[in-house]
Design an enzyme around this catalytic site. Structure first.
Site, PDB file in Angstrom:
ATOM      1  N   GLY A 160       0.833  -1.214   0.000  1.00 46.29           N
ATOM      2  CA  GLY A 160       0.000   0.000   0.000  1.00 46.29           C
ATOM      3  C   GLY A 160       0.858   1.251   0.000  1.00 46.29           C
ATOM      4  CB  SER A 185      -5.626   0.947  13.790  1.00 45.95           C
ATOM      5  OG  SER A 185      -6.619   1.887  14.150  1.00 45.95           O
ATOM      6  CE1 TYR A 239      -8.623  -0.257   9.361  1.00 43.50           C
ATOM      7  CE2 TYR A 239      -8.785   0.524  11.619  1.00 43.50           C
ATOM      8  CZ  TYR A 239      -8.163   0.553  10.387  1.00 43.50           C
ATOM      9  OH  TYR A 239      -7.077   1.394  10.180  1.00 43.50           O
ATOM     10  CB  VAL A 259      -1.626  -7.700   0.572  1.00 49.15           C
ATOM     11  CG1 VAL A 259      -0.557  -6.687   0.242  1.00 49.15           C
ATOM     12  CG2 VAL A 259      -2.883  -7.031   1.110  1.00 49.15           C
ATOM     13  CB  SER A 292      -0.229   3.588  -4.423  1.00 45.98           C
ATOM     14  OG  SER A 292      -1.254   3.029  -3.637  1.00 45.98           O
ATOM     15  NE  ARG A 293      -4.963   5.125  -2.896  1.00 46.78           N
ATOM     16  CZ  ARG A 293      -5.899   4.818  -2.015  1.00 46.78           C
ATOM     17  NH1 ARG A 293      -6.393   5.736  -1.201  1.00 46.78           N
ATOM     18  NH2 ARG A 293      -6.369   3.582  -1.918  1.00 46.78           N
ATOM     19  CB  ALA A 301     -11.692  -8.394  14.489  1.00 45.98           C
TER      20      ALA A 301
HETATM   21  P1  NAP Z   1      -5.186   4.984   2.244  1.00 47.57           P
HETATM   22  O1  NAP Z   1      -4.756   6.381   2.005  1.00 47.57           O
HETATM   23  O2  NAP Z   1      -6.596   4.592   1.984  1.00 47.57           O
HETATM   24  O3  NAP Z   1      -4.193   4.022   1.445  1.00 47.57           O
HETATM   25  C1  NAP Z   1      -4.388   2.636   1.490  1.00 47.57           C
HETATM   26  C2  NAP Z   1      -3.273   1.957   0.747  1.00 47.57           C
HETATM   27  O4  NAP Z   1      -3.460   0.528   0.870  1.00 47.57           O
HETATM   28  C3  NAP Z   1      -3.259   2.282  -0.734  1.00 47.57           C
HETATM   29  O5  NAP Z   1      -1.933   2.369  -1.161  1.00 47.57           O
HETATM   30  C4  NAP Z   1      -3.949   1.057  -1.348  1.00 47.57           C
HETATM   31  O6  NAP Z   1      -3.529   0.772  -2.677  1.00 47.57           O
HETATM   32  C5  NAP Z   1      -3.440  -0.028  -0.439  1.00 47.57           C
HETATM   33  N1  NAP Z   1      -4.265  -1.225  -0.499  1.00 47.57           N
HETATM   34  C6  NAP Z   1      -5.571  -1.363  -0.161  1.00 47.57           C
HETATM   35  N2  NAP Z   1      -5.969  -2.629  -0.386  1.00 47.57           N
HETATM   36  C7  NAP Z   1      -4.904  -3.289  -0.880  1.00 47.57           C
HETATM   37  C8  NAP Z   1      -4.686  -4.613  -1.304  1.00 47.57           C
HETATM   38  N3  NAP Z   1      -5.674  -5.517  -1.286  1.00 47.57           N
HETATM   39  N4  NAP Z   1      -3.463  -4.961  -1.762  1.00 47.57           N
HETATM   40  C9  NAP Z   1      -2.463  -4.048  -1.810  1.00 47.57           C
HETATM   41  N5  NAP Z   1      -2.606  -2.779  -1.423  1.00 47.57           N
HETATM   42  C10 NAP Z   1      -3.812  -2.400  -0.955  1.00 47.57           C
HETATM   43  O7  NAP Z   1      -4.944   4.563   3.768  1.00 47.57           O
HETATM   44  P2  NAP Z   1      -3.916   5.098   4.875  1.00 47.57           P
HETATM   45  O8  NAP Z   1      -4.662   5.985   5.767  1.00 47.57           O
HETATM   46  O9  NAP Z   1      -2.650   5.536   4.252  1.00 47.57           O
HETATM   47  O10 NAP Z   1      -3.699   3.737   5.679  1.00 47.57           O
HETATM   48  C11 NAP Z   1      -2.519   2.976   5.601  1.00 47.57           C
HETATM   49  C12 NAP Z   1      -2.541   1.980   6.750  1.00 47.57           C
HETATM   50  O11 NAP Z   1      -2.615   2.696   7.988  1.00 47.57           O
HETATM   51  C13 NAP Z   1      -3.742   1.043   6.737  1.00 47.57           C
HETATM   52  O12 NAP Z   1      -3.341  -0.239   7.177  1.00 47.57           O
HETATM   53  C14 NAP Z   1      -4.667   1.661   7.748  1.00 47.57           C
HETATM   54  O13 NAP Z   1      -5.548   0.710   8.300  1.00 47.57           O
HETATM   55  C15 NAP Z   1      -3.687   2.192   8.757  1.00 47.57           C
HETATM   56  N6  NAP Z   1      -4.214   3.256   9.606  1.00 47.57           N
HETATM   57  C16 NAP Z   1      -4.641   4.433   9.070  1.00 47.57           C
HETATM   58  C17 NAP Z   1      -5.140   5.414   9.909  1.00 47.57           C
HETATM   59  C18 NAP Z   1      -5.627   6.739   9.399  1.00 47.57           C
HETATM   60  O14 NAP Z   1      -6.219   7.496  10.182  1.00 47.57           O
HETATM   61  N7  NAP Z   1      -5.402   7.095   8.145  1.00 47.57           N
HETATM   62  C19 NAP Z   1      -5.210   5.176  11.286  1.00 47.57           C
HETATM   63  C20 NAP Z   1      -4.764   3.970  11.794  1.00 47.57           C
HETATM   64  C21 NAP Z   1      -4.255   3.020  10.941  1.00 47.57           C
HETATM   65  P3  NAP Z   1      -4.374   1.271  -3.988  1.00 47.57           P
HETATM   66  O15 NAP Z   1      -3.879   2.673  -4.246  1.00 47.57           O
HETATM   67  O16 NAP Z   1      -4.022   0.317  -5.047  1.00 47.57           O
HETATM   68  O17 NAP Z   1      -5.810   1.230  -3.590  1.00 47.57           O
END
Ligand code: NAP
Length: 242
Positions: free
Chosen positions: A8, A140, A153, A60, A10-11, A155
């Site tokens: 993940g 998280s 989420y 993944v 990419s973003r 769990a």
């Molecule tokens: P995000 O901006 O939505 O980015 C999600 C990333 O995961 C994207 O690069 C997406 O790739 C990738 N992804 C999703 N499903 C995938 C799959 N099946 N296989 C490979 N890649 C996949 O989310 P984020 O906020 O950066 O979150 C990153 C991590 O931090 C996550 O595990 C999230 O649960 C955790 N987290 C986030 C927060 C928050 O507040 N933002 C808080 C706690 C934990 P694509 O571009 O291809 O979709």
């Protein structure tokens, strides 16, 4: 060359982690699922930060895709290995448990938990053989506290924390550390649509975190200096939950 794989990448947080590790001299393998355009932008920024890398798309949750991509990389780099793995890919699909559809339960578990298994297992042997490895799993606050509307989420993230602690004990002797990072609210696509003004009043720091702040923590856990930190869960949440 030193290599790091960020799932993940990419973003959001994953992109910031790619850039941090690039600044630390790593060649970055940027995984995404379907977001190849965003991943290409991450790669451009990695280059801007003085390193290089490649895009490695796979879901993944799909073991066959993961193995094919990693085997292809290994064949192209027979003398090298991936020494840092950041299991960051994740989604949320929120609803009360009463209303939760089976696919929302399954997909969240598949990506976070089976995704961790699929990618990590493939990379463990070379890390142990080289007696150096860093595995950082994205948990998280939901996995520590549990959040209503997120039983799937919570769990999945709780399970990742337990898996982190178990695996850390399996591989510690071999110079491989395994840690989890537990962010609160971080400003990315994932929190789009949430009421930021209302939520930030619950956060002692009175703001959402930035992806770069999480990336700085992950950079430290990936470094050689963090060799004695393993099996830990590090919160980064502005005081939201301790
Ligand atoms: P995000 O901006 O939505 O980015 C999600 C990333 O995961 C994207 O690069 C997406 O790739 C990738 N992804 C999703 N499903 C995938 C799959 N099946 N296989 C490979 N890649 C996949 O989310 P984020 O906020 O950066 O979150 C990153 C991590 O931090 C996550 O595990 C999230 O649960 C955790 N987290 C986030 C927060 C928050 O507040 N933002 C808080 C706690 C934990 P694509 O571009 O291809 O979709």
């Amino acid at each position: 060359m030193k290599y790091a794989l960020v799932t993940g990448g990419s973003r959001g947080i994953g992109r910031a982690v790619c850039l941090r590790l690039a600044q630390m001299g790593y060649q970055i393998l940027i995984n995404c699922n379907t977001g190849t355009e965003a991943a290409a932008e991450t790669l451009r920024l990695v280059r801007e930060n003085g390193s290089d890398g490649e895009i490695m798309p796979f879901d993944v949750a799909d073991a066959a895709q993961v193995h094919a991509a990693l085997e292809q990389w290994t064949s192209a780099h027979p003398d090298e290995y991936i020494e840092v793995l950041v299991n960051n890919a994740g989604i949320r699909d929120d609803s009360s448990l009463m209303m939760m559809q089976p696919q929302a339960w399954q997909r969240v578990l598949d990506i976070t938990l089976s995704g961790f298994y699929n990618v990590t297992q493939s990379l463990l042997l070379p890390m142990q053989t080289h007696k150096f490895g860093r595995i950082i799993n994205m948990a998280s606050v939901s996995g520590l506290k549990g959040l209503p509307g997120q039983t799937n989420y919570s769990a999945a993230k709780g399970a990742i924390i337990a898996a982190t602690k178990a695996l850390a004990q399996e591989v510690a002797r071999r110079g491989v550390t395994v840690n989890a990072v537990a962010p609160g609210f971080i400003k990315t696509d994932m929190v789009e649509g949430l009421d930021e003004d209302a939520l930030r009043r619950q956060i002692p720091a009175n703001r959402f975190g930035r992806p770069e702040e999480v990336a700085a923590l992950i950079g430290f856990l990936a470094s050689a200096e963090a060799a004695y930190i393993t099996g830990s869960v590090v919160s980064i949440n502005g005081g939201l939950y301790t």
